[in-house]
Design a protein around this motif. Structure first.
Motif, PDB file in Angstrom:
ATOM      1  N   LYS A  54      38.776  53.552  40.806  1.00 35.41           N
ATOM      2  CA  LYS A  54      38.665  52.141  41.063  1.00 35.41           C
ATOM      3  C   LYS A  54      37.715  51.347  40.101  1.00 35.41           C
ATOM      4  O   LYS A  54      38.175  50.358  39.628  1.00 35.41           O
ATOM      5  N   ALA A 167      35.851  35.395  50.910  1.00 41.82           N
ATOM      6  CA  ALA A 167      37.315  35.723  50.504  1.00 41.82           C
ATOM      7  C   ALA A 167      37.509  35.762  49.363  1.00 41.82           C
ATOM      8  O   ALA A 167      38.304  36.397  48.765  1.00 41.82           O
ATOM      9  N   ARG A 170      36.023  38.885  47.854  1.00 44.56           N
ATOM     10  CA  ARG A 170      36.814  40.202  48.327  1.00 44.56           C
ATOM     11  C   ARG A 170      37.910  40.561  47.263  1.00 44.56           C
ATOM     12  O   ARG A 170      38.677  41.656  47.378  1.00 44.56           O
ATOM     13  N   SER A 172      38.003  41.337  44.593  1.00 44.64           N
ATOM     14  CA  SER A 172      37.819  42.727  43.461  1.00 44.64           C
ATOM     15  C   SER A 172      37.275  43.784  44.428  1.00 44.64           C
ATOM     16  O   SER A 172      36.782  44.785  43.945  1.00 44.64           O
ATOM     17  N   VAL A 173      37.214  43.655  45.483  1.00 42.58           N
ATOM     18  CA  VAL A 173      37.059  44.810  46.694  1.00 42.58           C
ATOM     19  C   VAL A 173      38.104  45.287  47.440  1.00 42.58           C
ATOM     20  O   VAL A 173      38.375  46.269  47.498  1.00 42.58           O
ATOM     21  N   ASP A 174      38.795  44.180  48.164  1.00 42.11           N
ATOM     22  CA  ASP A 174      40.113  44.760  48.863  1.00 42.11           C
ATOM     23  C   ASP A 174      41.099  45.197  47.883  1.00 42.11           C
ATOM     24  O   ASP A 174      41.297  44.999  46.834  1.00 42.11           O
ATOM     25  N   THR A 175      42.069  46.106  48.444  1.00 39.17           N
ATOM     26  CA  THR A 175      42.989  46.847  47.772  1.00 39.17           C
ATOM     27  C   THR A 175      44.233  46.846  48.291  1.00 39.17           C
ATOM     28  O   THR A 175      44.266  46.460  49.476  1.00 39.17           O
ATOM     29  N   VAL A 176      45.477  47.095  47.533  1.00 37.81           N
ATOM     30  CA  VAL A 176      46.635  47.032  47.778  1.00 37.81           C
ATOM     31  C   VAL A 176      47.097  48.443  47.539  1.00 37.81           C
ATOM     32  O   VAL A 176      47.239  48.806  46.184  1.00 37.81           O
ATOM     33  N   PRO A 180      42.890  47.368  43.503  1.00 38.05           N
ATOM     34  CA  PRO A 180      42.250  46.313  43.822  1.00 38.05           C
ATOM     35  C   PRO A 180      43.114  45.068  43.414  1.00 38.05           C
ATOM     36  O   PRO A 180      44.077  44.951  42.683  1.00 38.05           O
ATOM     37  N   ILE A 181      42.969  44.159  44.158  1.00 40.73           N
ATOM     38  CA  ILE A 181      43.894  42.863  44.176  1.00 40.73           C
ATOM     39  C   ILE A 181      43.599  42.225  42.902  1.00 40.73           C
ATOM     40  O   ILE A 181      44.871  41.956  42.105  1.00 40.73           O
TER      41      ILE A 181
END
Length: 343
Positions: A54, A167, A170, A172-176, A180-181
């Motif tokens: 990541k 939001a 996030r 650069s934190v949340d993923t798909v 990372p998005i």
């Protein structure tokens, strides 16, 4: 008695798919990347842990987007040395927007960043095409002008992670699917620009201009308009990178993006885009960006001094330019041999 011989029909030359693949500019870069990852993982098994992968993606994301944008300019046999300053302006501008309007929808912040980047890129392109001064000179001057504007605007002020909406941070934190998005955004950018260059008339015109701008004019290609388009596209993508930079890192200020332009040029050149224009691909530029950021992470994981990291990047740049030069000389020789044979 005269014997007549029928001419044997010419047999079409079959292309070897594997040979064609190996000759692609992106293959050596991708191979070096794979080898680097394997060697580093053997030496440090934690290098390819879930968090390690990541981090590799996050570290490469902004460089990939900027290398794609600058790659379109280099293909036209131009350069833009102001990209680091443009990113700094947009990143600080992003922090300023959130400070002035904390509840502004994030999509509007992206649109503002894209518009500011496009405007700054358009200024560069306009000066290059109208003044007809080498882009190296123009954009070197604009590097200092944009940096000066950012220094005057920011002063000693900085915007930190706590000054932005959660939001936005996030991204650069949340993923798909584990990605990372912001990296997903970078992948979409690479695909769209690659299709633009390969499948559209304006995109193919950029290669013709980089190969020989005078011949391109004779063929009716609007050279100035196409070069301006490349600079605007580069500015737009740098603006996008600036917004994502504000999301990715803890702070933005007057010095944000300083010196980044050299890394981006290196990524594009190492990725196979000819420094004198006319050949290469943004896919290669993206792989080059990943390679350079991975080199830094790998050598850090192996405890190698930062000086050697910079030296290795310099060696890669020189190697890429030498390989391109040798390939050009060989191509010219083959062309002369072919012309002499058919004369």
């Amino acid at each position: 008695m005269t014997t007549s011989h029928a001419l044997a029909p010419s047999t079409p030359t079959r292309r070897n798919p594997f040979g064609t693949l190996v000759r692609q500019r992106e293959v050596p870069v991708a191979s070096a990347l794979v080898a680097l990852v394997i060697i580093t993982t053997i030496a440090n098994p934690l290098f390819l842990s879930a968090q390690g992968v990541k981090d590799l993606m996050l570290n490469a994301t902004i460089t990939v987007i900027m290398a794609v944008g600058l790659g379109t300019v280099i293909i036209t046999n131009n350069i833009d040395l102001s990209v680091g300053s443009i990113l700094g302006l947009v990143a600080f501008g992003t922090g300023s927007v959130f400070a002035a309007a904390p509840d502004i929808p994030i999509v509007f912040v992206f649109l503002i960043g894209l518009a500011l980047g496009a405007l700054l890129g358009a200024i560069n392109g306009f000066l290059v095409t109208v003044a007809r001064v080498p882009s190296l000179v123009i954009t070197l001057g604009m590097l200092y002008i944009y940096r000066g504007v950012n220094n005057a605007w920011a002063g000693g002020q900085q915007y930190f992670a706590g000054d932005r909406p959660a939001a936005f941070g996030r991204l650069s934190v949340d993923t798909v699917l584990g990605v990372p998005i912001i990296t997903v955004i970078a992948i979409v950018v690479v695909v769209l620009v690659a299709v633009f260059l390969a499948r559209t008339r304006p995109g193919r015109d950029l290669y013709a201009i980089g190969s020989d701008d005078q011949a391109a004019r004779l063929f009716g290609i609007p050279v100035s308009r196409r070069v301006l388009t490349a600079f605007v596209l580069n500015g737009t993508l740098t603006g996008l990178a600036g917004v994502l930079y504000a999301s990715r890192f803890n702070s933005v200020g007057a010095t944000t993006g300083t010196g980044l332009e050299l890394d981006i040029v290196a990524a594009a050149v190492v990725g196979g885009i000819a420094i004198f224009g006319g050949s290469g691909s943004v896919v290669g530029a993206a792989i080059g960006a990943v390679l350079l950021t991975t080199i830094t992470s790998s050598l850090t994981a192996l405890g190698v001094d930062k000086f050697w990291q910079q030296a290795i990047v310099g060696i890669l740049i020189l190697t890429a330019i030498l390989v391109e030069r040798i390939a050009s000389i060989r191509k010219a020789r083959r062309l002369r041999t072919s012309e002499a044979t058919h004369a």
